[in-house]
Scaffold this motif. Structure first.
Motif, PDB file in Angstrom:
ATOM      1  N   ILE A   1       0.864  -1.177   0.000  1.00 38.59           N
ATOM      2  CA  ILE A   1       0.000   0.000   0.000  1.00 38.59           C
ATOM      3  C   ILE A   1       0.900   1.226   0.000  1.00 38.59           C
ATOM      4  O   ILE A   1       1.654   1.441   0.950  1.00 38.59           O
ATOM      5  N   GLY A   2       0.866   1.976  -1.075  1.00 38.17           N
ATOM      6  CA  GLY A   2       1.682   3.180  -1.168  1.00 38.17           C
ATOM      7  C   GLY A   2       3.173   2.934  -1.040  1.00 38.17           C
ATOM      8  O   GLY A   2       3.908   3.774  -0.511  1.00 38.17           O
TER       9      GLY A   2
ATOM     10  N   TYR B   1       0.980  -6.359   6.123  1.00 41.29           N
ATOM     11  CA  TYR B   1       0.546  -7.690   6.518  1.00 41.29           C
ATOM     12  C   TYR B   1      -0.924  -7.648   6.952  1.00 41.29           C
ATOM     13  O   TYR B   1      -1.390  -6.648   7.491  1.00 41.29           O
ATOM     14  N   LYS B   2      -1.596  -8.754   6.718  1.00 43.39           N
ATOM     15  CA  LYS B   2      -3.021  -8.851   7.015  1.00 43.39           C
ATOM     16  C   LYS B   2      -3.260  -9.283   8.457  1.00 43.39           C
ATOM     17  O   LYS B   2      -2.531 -10.107   9.005  1.00 43.39           O
ATOM     18  N   ALA B   3      -4.292  -8.721   9.068  1.00 45.33           N
ATOM     19  CA  ALA B   3      -4.723  -9.128  10.405  1.00 45.33           C
ATOM     20  C   ALA B   3      -6.240  -9.035  10.448  1.00 45.33           C
ATOM     21  O   ALA B   3      -6.838  -8.153   9.820  1.00 45.33           O
ATOM     22  N   THR B   4      -6.877  -9.935  11.174  1.00 52.09           N
ATOM     23  CA  THR B   4      -8.333  -9.930  11.278  1.00 52.09           C
ATOM     24  C   THR B   4      -8.765  -9.966  12.739  1.00 52.09           C
ATOM     25  O   THR B   4      -8.039 -10.439  13.611  1.00 52.09           O
TER      26      THR B   4
ATOM     27  N   SER C   1       1.724  -2.016   8.449  1.00 55.39           N
ATOM     28  CA  SER C   1       3.099  -2.047   7.951  1.00 55.39           C
ATOM     29  C   SER C   1       4.100  -1.943   9.100  1.00 55.39           C
ATOM     30  O   SER C   1       4.181  -0.896   9.747  1.00 55.39           O
ATOM     31  N   PRO C   2       4.883  -2.996   9.340  1.00 56.92           N
ATOM     32  CA  PRO C   2       5.939  -2.934  10.349  1.00 56.92           C
ATOM     33  C   PRO C   2       7.030  -1.925  10.000  1.00 56.92           C
ATOM     34  O   PRO C   2       7.859  -1.578  10.848  1.00 56.92           O
ATOM     35  N   GLU C   3       7.050  -1.455   8.745  1.00 57.02           N
ATOM     36  CA  GLU C   3       8.037  -0.463   8.343  1.00 57.02           C
ATOM     37  C   GLU C   3       7.795   0.880   9.028  1.00 57.02           C
ATOM     38  O   GLU C   3       8.684   1.733   9.059  1.00 57.02           O
TER      39      GLU C   3
ATOM     40  N   CYS D   1      -5.306   4.344   3.471  1.00 57.33           N
ATOM     41  CA  CYS D   1      -4.305   5.405   3.550  1.00 57.33           C
ATOM     42  C   CYS D   1      -3.850   5.789   2.146  1.00 57.33           C
ATOM     43  O   CYS D   1      -3.509   4.934   1.330  1.00 57.33           O
ATOM     44  N   SER D   2      -3.857   7.091   1.856  1.00 58.91           N
ATOM     45  CA  SER D   2      -3.473   7.578   0.534  1.00 58.91           C
ATOM     46  C   SER D   2      -2.183   8.388   0.548  1.00 58.91           C
ATOM     47  O   SER D   2      -1.613   8.678  -0.507  1.00 58.91           O
TER      48      SER D   2
END
Length: 298
Positions: A149-150, A155-158, A211-213, A242-243
């Motif tokens: 994303i951008g 990572y995915k979480a639910t 994003s862990p970044e 997020c854009s």
């Protein structure tokens, strides 16, 4: 020599701590909610033409498209909607103010992940409230699926959460069986507003992408609790994406909690809103049956 190395290490630690202390960022989020169909309005009021219904649905769709800005540091954040001007010829301002509290807008949402508290100022029916409460606890399930994303690896979480009864975005169309049951129970009662065709589920499934970044425990609205900034939230009806992200801009933003309004807990605020919603529903039914326009009593 040893003293020199010691002071160099001490300086590096100091610089790192100072950098963490001064760390700040800004993220812009676009929020879109699937607008409900208003077939129930025409069923209860023959004066509403298909063209009028379409216009109302288009205006609702526009009102459900919002832009928010999240300003954050290591432990606190503010999340606030960017105000939009009505297009020429449109008069949505009053309706937007009335509906903001139902659709995730209005006010400043302040989170402190260290104290696990949040504060948000809300204006509802001409009254100002300051909601102060504990952050919701999300039992996130971390998944292995990834996407970008951008330019950030996410990572995915639910998680499953209780649906708020005061958030209009949680309204879901009733299934056909429920509608038939309602008709049987109210054979002599005329449907006068679209709320009769909708219900609020007890729980909703949340899908988040983080994003862990950007290693902070923050996200849009009241979402938090993941090892990285949440860049997308999806609950099946609303998508918050997020854009834009800006990290460590030269001009710092003061991140502080709002302080204006009558202090209440989330439960107390919800009870106030639900009571007014019920009044609105009953008055719409009564006036709709007599051919009058809907009203809200303050």
């Amino acid at each position: 020599m040893k003293k020199t190395l010691f002071y160099m290490l001490l300086m590096l630690v100091f610089v790192k701590v100072q950098a963490q202390k001064d760390f700040q960022g800004m993220a812009v989020y676009e929020s879109k909610t699937q607008a409900p169909k208003m077939d129930g309005l025409r069923a209860g009021n023959r004066d509403i033409t298909p063209e009028m219904q379409k216009t109302m649905e288009e205006r609702m769709k526009t009102m459900l498209e919002k832009t928010f800005v999240l300003n954050f540091d290591k432990s606190t954040s503010t999340y606030k909607e960017e105000e939009k001007l009505d297009a020429p010829g449109q008069q949505n301002g009053g309706m937007r103010i009335m509906m903001n509290s139902f659709m995730g807008g209005g006010g400043t949402f302040y989170k402190d992940v260290k104290t696990k508290k949040y504060t948000v100022d809300k204006e509802f029916m001409g009254k100002e409230f300051l909601v102060i409460d504990s952050l919701p606890k999300f039992n996130w399930k971390l998944e292995s699926e990834t996407k970008q994303i951008g330019g950030y690896n996410c990572y995915k979480a639910t998680a499953v959460r209780e649906a708020s009864k005061t958030d209009f975005r949680n309204f879901r169309p009733k299934n056909q069986d429920n509608k038939k049951d309602d008709v049987k129970k109210t054979t002599t009662e005329k449907t006068t507003n679209f709320e009769d065709s909708f219900e609020i589920p007890k729980e909703i499934v949340i899908t988040a992408w983080y994003s862990p970044e950007i290693p902070i425990n923050q996200g849009p609205e009241n979402y938090w609790g993941l090892p990285g900034l949440i860049l997308e939230i999806n609950d099946g009806k609303t998508v918050i994406l997020c854009s834009k992200i800006v990290l460590n801009a030269k001009d710092k933003v003061v991140i502080k909690a709002p302080a204006k309004g009558k202090e209440v807990t989330q439960k107390e605020y919800d009870e106030t809103v639900i009571k007014k919603m019920e009044e609105f529903r009953e008055m719409n039914r009564g006036r709709g049956a007599n051919g009058g326009p809907p009203m809200i009593r303050q």
